[in-house]
Write an enzyme that holds these catalytic residues in place. Structure first.
Site, PDB file in Angstrom:
ATOM      1  N   ASP A  76       8.756  63.104  62.986  1.00 19.69           N
ATOM      2  CA  ASP A  76       9.399  64.055  64.309  1.00 19.69           C
ATOM      3  C   ASP A  76      10.349  64.821  64.020  1.00 19.69           C
ATOM      4  OD1 ASP A  76      11.168  61.839  63.757  1.00 19.69           O
ATOM      5  OD2 ASP A  76      10.729  60.948  65.564  1.00 19.69           O
ATOM      6  N   ASN A 145      15.931  51.436  73.223  1.00 22.01           N
ATOM      7  CA  ASN A 145      15.049  51.273  74.166  1.00 22.01           C
ATOM      8  C   ASN A 145      13.576  51.258  73.583  1.00 22.01           C
ATOM      9  OD1 ASN A 145      13.968  53.619  73.179  1.00 22.01           O
ATOM     10  ND2 ASN A 145      14.506  55.062  75.083  1.00 22.01           N
ATOM     11  N   HIS A 147      11.868  52.827  71.575  1.00 19.75           N
ATOM     12  CA  HIS A 147      11.011  53.969  71.201  1.00 19.75           C
ATOM     13  C   HIS A 147      10.547  53.993  69.728  1.00 19.75           C
ATOM     14  CE1 HIS A 147      14.629  56.968  70.373  1.00 19.75           C
ATOM     15  NE2 HIS A 147      14.294  56.245  69.223  1.00 19.75           N
ATOM     16  N   GLU A 152       8.738  57.690  73.908  1.00 22.86           N
ATOM     17  CA  GLU A 152       9.879  56.987  74.611  1.00 22.86           C
ATOM     18  C   GLU A 152       8.923  56.147  75.801  1.00 22.86           C
ATOM     19  OE1 GLU A 152      12.941  57.335  74.031  1.00 22.86           O
ATOM     20  OE2 GLU A 152      13.863  59.292  73.941  1.00 22.86           O
TER      21      GLU A 152
HETATM   22  C1  F6R Z   1      13.513  59.019  63.799  1.00 17.35           C
HETATM   23  C2  F6R Z   1      12.936  58.451  64.619  1.00 17.35           C
HETATM   24  C3  F6R Z   1      13.537  57.535  65.746  1.00 17.35           C
HETATM   25  C4  F6R Z   1      14.349  56.488  64.957  1.00 17.35           C
HETATM   26  C5  F6R Z   1      15.073  55.481  66.032  1.00 17.35           C
HETATM   27  C6  F6R Z   1      16.080  54.477  65.516  1.00 17.35           C
HETATM   28  O1  F6R Z   1      12.456  59.815  62.905  1.00 17.35           O
HETATM   29  O2  F6R Z   1      11.538  58.479  64.851  1.00 17.35           O
HETATM   30  O3  F6R Z   1      12.611  56.642  66.192  1.00 17.35           O
HETATM   31  O4  F6R Z   1      13.744  55.672  63.937  1.00 17.35           O
HETATM   32  O5  F6R Z   1      15.761  56.215  66.965  1.00 17.35           O
HETATM   33  O6  F6R Z   1      17.120  55.387  64.908  1.00 17.35           O
HETATM   34  P1  F6R Z   1      18.409  54.542  64.005  1.00 17.35           P
HETATM   35  O7  F6R Z   1      17.588  54.233  62.726  1.00 17.35           O
HETATM   36  O8  F6R Z   1      19.289  55.672  63.726  1.00 17.35           O
HETATM   37  O9  F6R Z   1      18.935  53.544  64.714  1.00 17.35           O
END
Ligand code: F6R
Length: 249
Positions: A76, A145, A147, A152
């Site tokens: 992403d 959450n 995701h 989401e």
């Molecule tokens: C990042 C992504 C997000 C993160 C998620 C966890 O490319 O796709 O889904 O993997 O927000 O983020 P951290 O590792 O910072 O807790």
């Protein structure tokens, strides 16, 4: 380290701490690269994979892993954002991994957050993944959450790469990387659940107590689109690598 086979499709590796988690995931990627030196790796940003990337860069430096034939596709990117913006995921990947290993930068793909036509960019990104022959291993983090990527909580989670709105909770969590919440882009281009499901193997990394609720839901095994990661229960080949802090006591 403790390995539990939850179900036929899902293995859970419980690590003592973040360092061990990073070692375990780097080892799996290393094995994949040795097995197939021209693998297609699906990569994630965020805090969780940073340790994995550090170890991969060290292993590349000492000659244990060769990235020269590897292709990467990232999950992403914020939208809109310039690839040269230090907050962009392209910048993050260059900093954390690509500039530290012998990868051909032209074979590293991150959705273009500066695309004039983001819908066209999404379609082309998905086509590129298919043209590459699909993803061998997809690394995922998990949001507080639930995701994955920027998929989401939603009623419908059947999309391929698409432009999406970030939820207020994700904007709040991600604001730690920005000057203020107002500076966080409100949209992102993300691989959809349908894109992620095409990966032959998925490795989900989860560290810390803020992830306990989401990880517990995944391990309970029910499919619930209000916690997108629970859909991984439907994928045939998932490894969850987590640390003790993220499991319930
Ligand atoms: C990042 C992504 C997000 C993160 C998620 C966890 O490319 O796709 O889904 O993997 O927000 O983020 P951290 O590792 O910072 O807790």
């Amino acid at each position: 380290m403790k390995v539990k086979i939850c179900k036929k499709n899902m293995k859970v590796i419980v690590c003592e701490d973040y360092e061990e988690l990073s070692r375990q995931s780097a080892e799996l990627i290393e094995k994949q690269i040795h097995l197939r030196p021209n693998s297609v790796l699906g990569l994630a940003t965020g805090s969780t994979p940073i340790g994995t990337y550090r170890i991969l860069a060290e292993r590349n430096k000492t000659g244990v892993i060769d990235f020269s034939e590897i292709t990467t596709v990232n999950l992403d990117e914020y939208y809109p954002i310039s690839p040269t913006d230090p907050q962009s995921y392209r910048y993050f990947m260059n900093e954390q991994l690509f500039s530290k290993v012998n990868i051909d930068i032209d074979r590293t793909f991150v959705p273009d957050g500066s695309a004039v036509d983001p819908i066209k960019e999404c379609i082309e990104y998905e086509e590129r993944i298919d043209r590459l022959g699909g993803i061998d291993i997809q690394i995922l983090g998990i949001g507080v959450n639930g995701h994955i990527g920027f998929n989401e909580p939603d009623l419908s989670l059947n999309a391929y790469t698409h432009l999406t709105d970030l939820t207020p909770s994700t904007i709040a969590v991600n604001s730690r990387f920005f000057k203020s919440e107002d500076d966080v882009p409100k949209k992102a281009i993300t691989m959809g659940m349908a894109s992620i499901f095409k990966a032959r193997q998925i490795i989900l990394l989860a560290s810390g107590s803020s992830k306990t609720k989401a990880v517990t839901k995944v391990l309970e095994g029910d499919i619930d689109t209000s916690c997108p990661a629970t859909l991984l229960n439907l994928h045939p080949n998932v490894i969850i690598i987590c640390d003790r802090d993220c499991l319930p006591n």
